[in-house]
Design a protein around this motif. Sequence first.
Motif, PDB file in Angstrom:
ATOM      1  N   ARG A 126     -36.550  47.733 -14.088  1.00  0.00           N
ATOM      2  CA  ARG A 126     -36.164  47.967 -15.045  1.00  0.00           C
ATOM      3  C   ARG A 126     -34.953  47.823 -15.606  1.00  0.00           C
ATOM      4  NH1 ARG A 126     -36.257  54.289 -13.470  1.00  0.00           N
ATOM      5  NH2 ARG A 126     -36.164  54.709 -15.786  1.00  0.00           N
ATOM      6  N   ALA A 127     -34.464  47.661 -14.386  1.00  0.00           N
ATOM      7  CA  ALA A 127     -32.838  46.943 -14.944  1.00  0.00           C
ATOM      8  C   ALA A 127     -32.716  45.842 -16.135  1.00  0.00           C
ATOM      9  CB  ALA A 127     -31.865  46.507 -13.796  1.00  0.00           C
ATOM     10  N   GLN A 128     -33.779  44.812 -15.553  1.00  0.00           N
ATOM     11  CA  GLN A 128     -34.308  43.686 -16.344  1.00  0.00           C
ATOM     12  C   GLN A 128     -34.463  43.469 -17.881  1.00  0.00           C
ATOM     13  OE1 GLN A 128     -33.323  40.918 -15.217  1.00  0.00           O
ATOM     14  NE2 GLN A 128     -33.253  40.672 -17.604  1.00  0.00           N
ATOM     15  N   ARG A 129     -35.556  44.820 -17.998  1.00  0.00           N
ATOM     16  CA  ARG A 129     -36.009  45.012 -18.795  1.00  0.00           C
ATOM     17  C   ARG A 129     -34.632  46.029 -19.822  1.00  0.00           C
ATOM     18  NH1 ARG A 129     -40.713  46.979 -15.609  1.00  0.00           N
ATOM     19  NH2 ARG A 129     -40.298  49.167 -16.410  1.00  0.00           N
ATOM     20  N   LEU A 130     -34.032  46.453 -19.570  1.00  0.00           N
ATOM     21  CA  LEU A 130     -33.324  47.400 -20.322  1.00  0.00           C
ATOM     22  C   LEU A 130     -32.185  46.202 -20.466  1.00  0.00           C
ATOM     23  CD1 LEU A 130     -32.399  50.295 -18.082  1.00  0.00           C
ATOM     24  CD2 LEU A 130     -33.070  50.122 -20.970  1.00  0.00           C
TER      25      LEU A 130
ATOM     26  N   ASP B 124     -33.144  43.129 -21.128  1.00  0.00           N
ATOM     27  CA  ASP B 124     -33.127  41.942 -22.190  1.00  0.00           C
ATOM     28  C   ASP B 124     -33.062  42.838 -23.369  1.00  0.00           C
ATOM     29  OD1 ASP B 124     -34.400  40.602 -20.524  1.00  0.00           O
ATOM     30  OD2 ASP B 124     -36.877  41.272 -19.863  1.00  0.00           O
ATOM     31  N   GLU B 125     -33.380  44.290 -23.316  1.00  0.00           N
ATOM     32  CA  GLU B 125     -32.607  45.060 -25.000  1.00  0.00           C
ATOM     33  C   GLU B 125     -31.730  45.467 -25.047  1.00  0.00           C
ATOM     34  OE1 GLU B 125     -34.658  49.277 -27.034  1.00  0.00           O
ATOM     35  OE2 GLU B 125     -35.193  49.057 -24.929  1.00  0.00           O
ATOM     36  N   TRP B 126     -30.862  45.733 -24.122  1.00  0.00           N
ATOM     37  CA  TRP B 126     -29.263  45.948 -24.638  1.00  0.00           C
ATOM     38  C   TRP B 126     -28.695  44.648 -23.146  1.00  0.00           C
ATOM     39  CZ3 TRP B 126     -27.656  49.554 -27.016  1.00  0.00           C
ATOM     40  CH2 TRP B 126     -29.275  50.701 -27.221  1.00  0.00           C
ATOM     41  N   PRO B 127     -28.314  43.346 -24.082  1.00  0.00           N
ATOM     42  CA  PRO B 127     -27.757  42.332 -23.015  1.00  0.00           C
ATOM     43  C   PRO B 127     -26.228  42.909 -22.841  1.00  0.00           C
ATOM     44  CG  PRO B 127     -29.345  41.748 -24.775  1.00  0.00           C
ATOM     45  CD  PRO B 127     -28.976  42.789 -25.422  1.00  0.00           C
ATOM     46  N   GLY B 128     -25.240  43.820 -23.328  1.00  0.00           N
ATOM     47  CA  GLY B 128     -24.145  44.432 -23.184  1.00  0.00           C
ATOM     48  C   GLY B 128     -24.447  45.132 -22.117  1.00  0.00           C
TER      49      GLY B 128
ATOM     50  N   PHE C 112     -24.642  46.843 -12.126  1.00  0.00           N
ATOM     51  CA  PHE C 112     -23.939  46.131 -10.811  1.00  0.00           C
ATOM     52  C   PHE C 112     -24.518  46.570 -10.164  1.00  0.00           C
ATOM     53  CE2 PHE C 112     -21.338  48.864 -13.281  1.00  0.00           C
ATOM     54  CZ  PHE C 112     -20.359  48.967 -14.001  1.00  0.00           C
ATOM     55  N   PRO C 113     -25.243  45.041  -9.485  1.00  0.00           N
ATOM     56  CA  PRO C 113     -26.340  45.098  -8.558  1.00  0.00           C
ATOM     57  C   PRO C 113     -25.808  45.303  -7.026  1.00  0.00           C
ATOM     58  CG  PRO C 113     -25.754  42.782  -9.059  1.00  0.00           C
ATOM     59  CD  PRO C 113     -24.989  43.410 -10.029  1.00  0.00           C
ATOM     60  N   LEU C 114     -26.417  46.609  -6.077  1.00  0.00           N
ATOM     61  CA  LEU C 114     -26.251  46.570  -4.937  1.00  0.00           C
ATOM     62  C   LEU C 114     -26.481  46.106  -4.221  1.00  0.00           C
ATOM     63  CD1 LEU C 114     -26.921  50.543  -6.520  1.00  0.00           C
ATOM     64  CD2 LEU C 114     -24.877  49.080  -6.317  1.00  0.00           C
ATOM     65  N   ALA C 115     -26.521  46.042  -2.875  1.00  0.00           N
ATOM     66  CA  ALA C 115     -26.675  45.317  -1.517  1.00  0.00           C
ATOM     67  C   ALA C 115     -28.360  45.691  -1.327  1.00  0.00           C
ATOM     68  CB  ALA C 115     -25.549  45.432  -0.658  1.00  0.00           C
ATOM     69  N   ASP C 116     -28.565  46.313  -1.540  1.00  0.00           N
ATOM     70  CA  ASP C 116     -30.223  46.625  -1.289  1.00  0.00           C
ATOM     71  C   ASP C 116     -30.950  46.317  -2.190  1.00  0.00           C
ATOM     72  OD1 ASP C 116     -29.690  48.626  -3.027  1.00  0.00           O
ATOM     73  OD2 ASP C 116     -29.498  50.441  -1.874  1.00  0.00           O
ATOM     74  N   GLY C 117     -30.747  45.651  -2.936  1.00  0.00           N
ATOM     75  CA  GLY C 117     -31.611  44.993  -4.448  1.00  0.00           C
ATOM     76  C   GLY C 117     -31.555  45.821  -5.964  1.00  0.00           C
ATOM     77  N   ARG C 118     -31.295  46.761  -5.146  1.00  0.00           N
ATOM     78  CA  ARG C 118     -31.194  48.166  -6.917  1.00  0.00           C
ATOM     79  C   ARG C 118     -29.387  47.498  -7.562  1.00  0.00           C
ATOM     80  NH1 ARG C 118     -32.010  53.769  -4.695  1.00  0.00           N
ATOM     81  NH2 ARG C 118     -30.332  53.480  -3.578  1.00  0.00           N
ATOM     82  N   VAL C 119     -29.618  48.347  -9.082  1.00  0.00           N
ATOM     83  CA  VAL C 119     -29.312  47.883  -9.702  1.00  0.00           C
ATOM     84  C   VAL C 119     -28.331  49.362 -10.111  1.00  0.00           C
ATOM     85  CG1 VAL C 119     -28.381  46.701 -12.179  1.00  0.00           C
ATOM     86  CG2 VAL C 119     -30.239  46.261 -10.192  1.00  0.00           C
ATOM     87  N   LYS C 120     -27.287  49.145 -10.680  1.00  0.00           N
ATOM     88  CA  LYS C 120     -26.088  50.963 -11.047  1.00  0.00           C
ATOM     89  C   LYS C 120     -25.725  50.823 -12.095  1.00  0.00           C
ATOM     90  CE  LYS C 120     -22.285  51.935  -9.314  1.00  0.00           C
ATOM     91  NZ  LYS C 120     -21.073  52.247  -7.752  1.00  0.00           N
TER      92      LYS C 120
END
Length: 342
Positions: A245-249, A251-255, A259-267
């Motif tokens: 989901r973070a990657q999809r966002l 793609d639309e909002w490059p800026g 913040f990647p988290l240790a568990d693989g998710r993104v903050k």
Amino acid sequence: MKVLREVDLQALNTLGLPATAESLTRVASVDEARDALAWAEVRGCSLTVIGGGSNLVLQPWLPGLVVVPSGTDWHLEPLAGDDVRVQVAAGVNWHRLVVALAEQGLWGTENLALIPGLAGAAPIQNIGAYGVELAEVLEAVHLIERDTLEARVLTREECAFGYRDSVFKQALAGRVIITRLVLRVSRRPRPRLDYGDLAARVPASPSAADVVAAVSAVRREKLPDPAVLGNAGSFFTNPVIDVARAQRLLDEWPGMPHFPLADGRVKLAAGWLIDRSGLKGLRDGHVGVHDRQALVLVHHGGGSAAELLALAERVAAMVEARFGVRLTREPRVLGEAVPGKA
Ligand SMILES: Cc1cc2nc3c(=O)[nH]c(=O)nc-3n(C[C@H](O)[C@H](O)[C@H](O)COP(=O)(O)OP(=O)(O)OC[C@H]3O[C@@H](n4cnc5c(N)ncnc54)[C@H](O)[C@@H]3O)c2cc1C
């Protein structure tokens, strides 16, 4: 035990919302906390703990008994090597403790300077700022279980700390009174300056007091002072989403800050999402979104919890419509909108 009736809580919450406690008592010791619990039990009334009121949205009426921790003693216990244990009563003002430790050359809490509130509330959401969380310096939490009146000590592991989270917001939510913290700090310098421009604001080889001064200066620039403009700090936590989901966002909002988290998710940064939804500086009656820090909702005076919560819902709905991300409120809502109706 001294119980006050119909106590005005407006000055006891940093949003400055109008609220009244049916009754209120201050507890400075474990025995006084037990007395308060027994008092409420005998009368069959609810009991609410309030510290500095800096992470709360108070509705107009708090039924039953409000308990405010008021013990202010703290002391140091030197350990072998550089470490020092700190015993802290729940009613100690957090920022004053941080300043006092830094002035004694003790490292560990300096990045948590100027966070309002009392020490007893610090573990509830594992307070964090400038790259440091309470969990890193906390050894144990002393508490009383409300159901059994039993005194217990929880280790750091048992507190199950996470990002703005702990066992006190989960399995033990509303079930304990925290009476004391045990912290472990160190005489060995260990500046943590990797967050924002902190490094540029301190001298080479800074003291802990230098870091407190720098953190306090940045915070004063960025955050409204509750004594001037009512607020509860960040009104939403930063959302954590899966990487796809973070990657999809992105793609639309490059800026978009992420913040990647240790568990693989993104903050994600909730403040950026609110800002990009066009809401920074919005004023809606007596409440609004702060004009410099979109993550902070403010009370300009004369407003109510209902107005503030309606604004929060509006902000969350607009962010969700634009980014597909649901924001979670950080402050706890306490009390009743109408007496007798929670
Ligand atoms: C301007 C501003 C900036 C802020 N910045 C930050 C920040 O950088 N990082 C951060 O993490 N937070 C921040 N906060 C939020 C807040 O300061 C912290 O969450 C603080 O720890 C709350 O302390 P308090 O004593 O005011 O708790 P309160 O708001 O009074 O209570 C919060 C919750 O804890 C419970 N509680 C309080 N004391 C006890 C106790 N002894 N036993 C059991 N339950 C208890 C209450 O019932 C309530 O559910 C900020 C707030 C403001 C206004």
